[in-house]
Design a protein around this motif. Structure first.
Motif, PDB file in Angstrom:
ATOM      1  N   GLU A  16       0.839  -1.065  -0.130  1.00  0.00           N
ATOM      2  CA  GLU A  16      -0.129  -0.027   0.092  1.00  0.00           C
ATOM      3  C   GLU A  16       0.953   1.207   0.042  1.00  0.00           C
ATOM      4  O   GLU A  16       0.367   2.276  -0.775  1.00  0.00           O
ATOM      5  N   ILE A  17       2.119   1.184   0.656  1.00  0.00           N
ATOM      6  CA  ILE A  17       2.812   2.358   0.567  1.00  0.00           C
ATOM      7  C   ILE A  17       3.442   2.377  -0.675  1.00  0.00           C
ATOM      8  O   ILE A  17       3.630   3.547  -1.232  1.00  0.00           O
ATOM      9  N   TYR A  18       3.980   1.378  -1.188  1.00  0.00           N
ATOM     10  CA  TYR A  18       4.323   1.618  -2.795  1.00  0.00           C
ATOM     11  C   TYR A  18       3.424   2.253  -3.784  1.00  0.00           C
ATOM     12  O   TYR A  18       3.751   3.152  -4.478  1.00  0.00           O
ATOM     13  N   LYS A  19       2.195   1.514  -3.572  1.00  0.00           N
ATOM     14  CA  LYS A  19       1.040   2.218  -4.320  1.00  0.00           C
ATOM     15  C   LYS A  19       1.073   3.637  -4.015  1.00  0.00           C
ATOM     16  O   LYS A  19       0.727   4.512  -5.158  1.00  0.00           O
ATOM     17  N   GLU A  20       0.822   4.136  -2.727  1.00  0.00           N
ATOM     18  CA  GLU A  20       0.773   5.387  -2.754  1.00  0.00           C
ATOM     19  C   GLU A  20       1.987   6.310  -3.205  1.00  0.00           C
ATOM     20  O   GLU A  20       1.912   7.338  -3.705  1.00  0.00           O
ATOM     21  N   ALA A  21       3.306   5.786  -2.888  1.00  0.00           N
ATOM     22  CA  ALA A  21       4.315   6.499  -3.410  1.00  0.00           C
ATOM     23  C   ALA A  21       4.692   6.839  -4.574  1.00  0.00           C
ATOM     24  O   ALA A  21       5.115   7.675  -5.058  1.00  0.00           O
ATOM     25  N   LEU A  22       3.917   5.763  -5.367  1.00  0.00           N
ATOM     26  CA  LEU A  22       4.308   5.651  -7.024  1.00  0.00           C
ATOM     27  C   LEU A  22       3.031   6.170  -7.640  1.00  0.00           C
ATOM     28  O   LEU A  22       2.984   5.768  -8.868  1.00  0.00           O
ATOM     29  N   TYR A  23       1.969   6.564  -7.135  1.00  0.00           N
ATOM     30  CA  TYR A  23       0.692   6.734  -7.642  1.00  0.00           C
ATOM     31  C   TYR A  23       0.683   7.482  -9.031  1.00  0.00           C
ATOM     32  O   TYR A  23       0.180   7.236  -9.893  1.00  0.00           O
ATOM     33  N   SER A  24       1.585   8.708  -8.665  1.00  0.00           N
ATOM     34  CA  SER A  24       1.568   9.715  -9.903  1.00  0.00           C
ATOM     35  C   SER A  24       2.878   9.556 -10.650  1.00  0.00           C
ATOM     36  O   SER A  24       3.165  10.447 -11.328  1.00  0.00           O
ATOM     37  N   ASN A  25       3.644   8.673 -10.516  1.00  0.00           N
ATOM     38  CA  ASN A  25       4.841   8.337 -11.095  1.00  0.00           C
ATOM     39  C   ASN A  25       4.912   8.139 -12.654  1.00  0.00           C
ATOM     40  O   ASN A  25       4.012   7.504 -13.319  1.00  0.00           O
ATOM     41  N   THR A  26       5.683   9.134 -13.411  1.00  0.00           N
ATOM     42  CA  THR A  26       5.531   8.930 -14.642  1.00  0.00           C
ATOM     43  C   THR A  26       7.024   9.289 -15.369  1.00  0.00           C
ATOM     44  O   THR A  26       8.046   9.671 -14.624  1.00  0.00           O
ATOM     45  N   VAL A  27       7.160   8.946 -16.560  1.00  0.00           N
ATOM     46  CA  VAL A  27       8.307   9.392 -17.393  1.00  0.00           C
ATOM     47  C   VAL A  27       8.132   9.989 -18.600  1.00  0.00           C
ATOM     48  O   VAL A  27       7.134   9.785 -19.194  1.00  0.00           O
TER      49      VAL A  27
END
Length: 362
Positions: free
Chosen positions: A299-310
């Motif tokens: 759940e923490i990974y999902k929260e931290a990477l929710y808006s991750n883009t390249v």
């Protein structure tokens, strides 16, 4: 002038004679064949242009490393095939087979001169084994692979089966001693679980060095949240940035397969611990420490990477925590748990005890 030219010719002839008379390395014909299998990031990767067939090394390289890495190696997972595929549609990633597979796992950047030992992989072991009488292509071989992929990818398993057969035949029908390092142990164990008959036919001994059979949770948590660097010291200023590596690893099934094994009885449960500032009813702030076990950490990974883009060639590509890869990795864990060593195969599990593997991350 004529005398000088004659001296030059004599010097060249002497040099050529020394080369011809150079003693051949000692070869012991009684040795059993050895196959070296590296861990994560332990294989040279090349990018091949689909139009003209031209190739260039993209892992490992120091000059232009970060640009070529982002251009040629950044990837996206395809759940329909179980492969992670490079974002560049005009190239494909291959592992060189030179020197019977040893080139790809020897010195990872052969062009590097200063600080070259920072890109040694199996180099020292290869040099020492040749001194002992091993011969490349007869009793010494390597198996490099695309370490972005799942350790049980069908294509990799087929390549490993073909390599075992080739080594067996090249050595005159002698059974093989496998030496794996780190994540290479998971690849070998996946093959053992899925193709135990082939493993039993060709393998005599398996030596696993520092294999994360139950996962490497501290390493993986840090990779998901912070990225990582494979080079320490001044060299990392010329290498791939932690952020660039981070964006690759989020789409690599092999990294998800290094998450903590859920069915293992840990002596010290791996934790992700986070300091958070929270406001109480009275308006005052308090710092609290939250602890998450492996499954809760998702759940923490999902929260931290929710808006991750390249940004790839002007296109914004979302790269959140990949639940499709997590599902695949959980199945890999089940496959690994079913592996059994055949009775006639000797297995050696070598690991260090002076430095504990990091399990928890703050």
């Amino acid at each position: 002038m004529a005398v000088l030219l004659e001296e030059i010719v004599q010097s060249v002839e002497l040099w050529l004679k020394l080369l011809r008379d150079k003693p051949q390395p000692y070869v012991d014909p009684d040795l059993d064949p050895v196959l070296l299998v590296p861990g994560v990031a332990g294989s040279i990767l090349k990018s091949v242009d689909k139009a003209n067939g031209k190739d260039e090394r993209i892992w490992v390289r120091i000059l232009g490393a970060d640009h070529e890495f982002r251009t040629k190696l950044w990837s996206k997972f395809d759940p329909s095939t179980g492969r992670t595929v490079s974002l560049d549609p005009n190239s494909s990633v291959v592992v060189p087979e030179d020197r019977y597979g040893l080139y790809a796992i020897d010195v990872l950047d052969p062009d590097l001169i200063i600080g070259r030992d920072c890109v040694y992989y199996f180099h020292d072991m290869i040099v020492q084994m040749i001194k002992w009488g091993f011969q490349e292509g007869k009793t010494l071989f390597g198996f490099g692979y695309d370490f972005r992929q799942s350790n049980r990818l069908q294509g990799t398993m087929e390549q490993f089966a073909a390599k075992l057969e080739a080594v067996y035949n090249a050595s005159g029908g002698k059974k093989i001693n496998i030496i794996s390092h780190s994540m290479g142990g998971l690849l070998v164990k996946c093959f053992l679980s899925l193709h135990s008959d082939i493993f039993e036919k060709y393998v005599q001994k398996w030596i696993a060095i520092a294999a994360p059979f139950q996962g490497a949770p501290g390493y993986v948590t840090s990779a998901f949240l912070n990225g990582m660097s494979f080079v320490e010291g001044w060299e990392q200023n010329f290498f791939i940035s932690k952020w660039s590596m981070h964006q690759l690893l989020i789409e690599c099934p092999s990294i998800y397969e290094l998450m903590a094994c859920r069915n293992f009885h840990w002596e010290h449960i791996p934790l992700l611990e986070i300091w958070r500032e929270k406001k109480a009813a009275d308006g005052n702030s308090h710092i609290i420490l939250e602890s998450y076990q492996s499954e809760e950490s998702v759940e923490i990974y999902k929260e931290a990477l929710y808006s991750n883009t390249v940004n790839y060639n002007g296109e914004m590509i979302p790269l959140p925590f990949n639940l499709e890869i997590l599902k695949m990795a959980n199945e890999t864990c089940k496959i690994l748990s079913r592996a059994k060593i055949p009775s006639q195969v000797k297995f050696y599990n070598i690991y260090g005890t002076n430095l504990e593997t990091p399990h928890s991350v703050w």
